[in-house]
Design a protein around this motif. Structure first.
Motif, PDB file in Angstrom:
ATOM      1  N   LYS A 172      10.032 -94.088  42.538  1.00 20.60           N
ATOM      2  CA  LYS A 172      10.871 -95.189  43.037  1.00 20.60           C
ATOM      3  C   LYS A 172      11.116 -96.171  41.900  1.00 20.60           C
ATOM      4  N   SER A 203      21.903 -97.749  38.178  1.00 19.66           N
ATOM      5  CA  SER A 203      21.608 -97.042  39.439  1.00 19.66           C
ATOM      6  C   SER A 203      22.010 -95.580  39.346  1.00 19.66           C
ATOM      7  N   VAL A 204      23.209 -95.328  38.833  1.00 22.48           N
ATOM      8  CA  VAL A 204      23.640 -93.928  38.778  1.00 22.48           C
ATOM      9  C   VAL A 204      22.912 -93.167  37.671  1.00 22.48           C
ATOM     10  N   GLN A 207      19.869 -92.088  39.372  1.00 20.99           N
ATOM     11  CA  GLN A 207      20.142 -91.008  40.336  1.00 20.99           C
ATOM     12  C   GLN A 207      20.422 -89.679  39.647  1.00 20.99           C
ATOM     13  N   GLN A 208      21.091 -89.736  38.495  1.00 16.08           N
ATOM     14  CA  GLN A 208      21.380 -88.495  37.764  1.00 16.08           C
ATOM     15  C   GLN A 208      20.110 -87.768  37.365  1.00 16.08           C
ATOM     16  N   ASN A 210      17.586 -87.603  39.171  1.00 11.15           N
ATOM     17  CA  ASN A 210      16.916 -87.227  40.414  1.00 11.15           C
ATOM     18  C   ASN A 210      15.730 -88.108  40.736  1.00 11.15           C
ATOM     19  N   GLN A 212      14.791 -92.107  42.349  1.00 13.27           N
ATOM     20  CA  GLN A 212      15.387 -92.880  43.441  1.00 13.27           C
ATOM     21  C   GLN A 212      15.457 -94.357  43.076  1.00 13.27           C
ATOM     22  N   VAL A 213      16.624 -94.948  43.269  1.00 13.56           N
ATOM     23  CA  VAL A 213      16.723 -96.399  43.113  1.00 13.56           C
ATOM     24  C   VAL A 213      16.215 -96.987  44.422  1.00 13.56           C
TER      25      VAL A 213
END
Ligand code: AMP
Ligand code: MG
Length: 401
Positions: A172, A203-204, A207-208, A210, A212-213
């Motif tokens: 996280k 944020s992205v 996410q890239q 894998n 979690q934000v």
């Protein structure tokens, strides 16, 4: 000043590998990190079978012109009879090999009449036979702990009949942007304001990978605001990224905020460009990395230094992705007293050699260069780099994923 490699290493050392794991369905495991070595429980293929449509024979029985009676037609899924000497069994792709047969002759090299087959060519011993276990033998380790599962791994697990797998929890990540001048996209822009582009960008990027934000916060440049946000983020996240406010200006309050919460902060002037100020701190057990506010600096430091940290938190085998090499294509000489990472576009020629074209604007606030670039080229400290020189290339496809 800290050199780039040492700073990168210190951040990686600050990340702790996961100790827990969770069991999830294989169908949902794409991109997840495997928490135990996975072993084959069955051989794949489970038995010798045919790779082609054709005829199973004993190699010794056949040469060009031989005519044999067809003993059986055995489709994929059928159980073959034992091959009688001087016979052939008609097979299809995936049909089990009959006991006694050692070779498959493809149908293109045969003709059939009256329940007999005539072979037009002399066969090749063992041709077109898939051997039991040639893909995965029983008990073999088929996926190593720490691998990020790709679609091929999912296929391997499914071929073993496995439906659930132990993976590490997704780390996280918390993001704290700071700055009185920042407006959130969607809000009207007042004079003197700019939009907060780093929060969506980071944020992205998270996410890239894998990860979690888990939480994002924006704080005004006050001690109270920053501390409130940090307290909330550190309580729930495995890693907190702060953005901006870590230089030496009057409003650079991240360091005093962390220290006020009992954390100790190492603020490094890293010998890299872009991205000089990089900070590492802990509040309780939670590591905090302070990124520079300039978007390009933030992006570069995330890609080169934070993404390896996140990979460690994820439990991946390797913190560091592969570095490629390419030739610079530029009519300009690059040289700097810091390790410089320039935004480049890569292309490969017909022989696969990589050429790297730098973006024309290398300023650390040029956001448009990020969308244009495919990666970063590394210009070593105090070294002239000219057209045609080979440099290390950090491809975003590898370093951002
Ligand atoms: P700072 O380190 O806070 O002085 O920020 C350095 C530069 O980056 C300033 O020009 C800031 O306006 C800009 N900046 C800081 N945070 C952000 C952000 N979240 N989005 C876009 N620009 C930012
Ligand atoms: Mg600021």
């Amino acid at each position: 000043m800290l050199d780039f490699d040492t700073a990168q290493d210190r951040l990686i050392q600050a990340a702790v590998r996961p100790t827990r794991s969770e069991r999830i369905p294989v169908a949902q495991a794409l991109g997840r990190i495997v928490a135990t070595n996975v072993h084959a429980t069955i051989a794949i293929p489970p038995a010798d079978n045919s790779a082609m449509d054709g005829y199973a024979i004993r190699f010794a029985d056949v040469e060009a012109g031989t005519r044999l009676p067809i003993q059986q037609r055995c489709y994929a899924g059928d159980v073959p009879e034992d091959l009688k000497p001087g016979h052939a069994i008609r097979l299809f792709t995936g049909s089990l090999m009959p006991a006694g047969a050692d070779t498959v002759v493809i149908q293109e090299n045969c003709s059939e009449d009256n329940e007999h087959v005539v072979f037009q060519t002399t066969p090749v011993l063992h041709a077109h036979v898939r051997i039991k276990g040639e893909d995965m033998s029983q008990d073999k380790t088929i996926i190593l702990k720490g691998k990020a599962l790709n679609s091929g791994h999912i296929a391997m697990l499914a071929s073993q009949g496995i439906t659930e797998i132990d993976v590490y929890p997704i780390p996280k990540i918390g993001i704290l942007t700071t700055g009185d001048e920042l407006a959130q996209p969607g809000q009207p822009l007042q004079v003197g304001q700019i939009y907060n582009s780093n929060a969506p960008m980071l944020s992205v990027l998270v996410q890239q990978l894998n990860a979690q934000v888990h939480m994002t916060r924006h704080a005004k440049d006050t001690l109270q605001d920053i501390q409130d946000a940090l307290t909330a983020l550190c309580a729930e996240c495995d890693l907190v990224l702060t953005v901006g406010g870590v230089s030496v200006g009057d409003k650079d309050l991240v360091k005093p905020a962390i220290e006020g919460l009992g954390g100790e902060m190492n603020l490094w002037k890293v010998l890299m460009k872009p991205g000089k100020p990089v900070a590492l701190a802990h509040i309780g057990d939670t590591p905090i990395v302070g990124l520079p506010g300039n978007p390009v600096s933030s992006y570069a430091v995330f890609t080169l230094m934070v993404s390896p940290m996140i990979r460690v938190l994820q439990g991946r085998r390797h913190a560091m992705p592969r570095v490629f090499y390419g030739k610079l294509e530029s009519n300009k000489t690059f040289r700097d007293s810091r390790e410089e990472f320039i935004r480049v576009q890569a292309r490969a020629d017909v022989d696969g050699f990589i050429y790297l074209t730098p973006h024309e604007q290398q300023g650390s606030a040029i956001i448009s260069s990020l969308a244009w670039a495919t990666g970063l080229a590394r210009i070593p400290v105090n070294t002239d780099i000219n057209n045609g020189d080979t440099v290390a290339y950090y491809d975003f496809k590898h370093w951002g994923f």
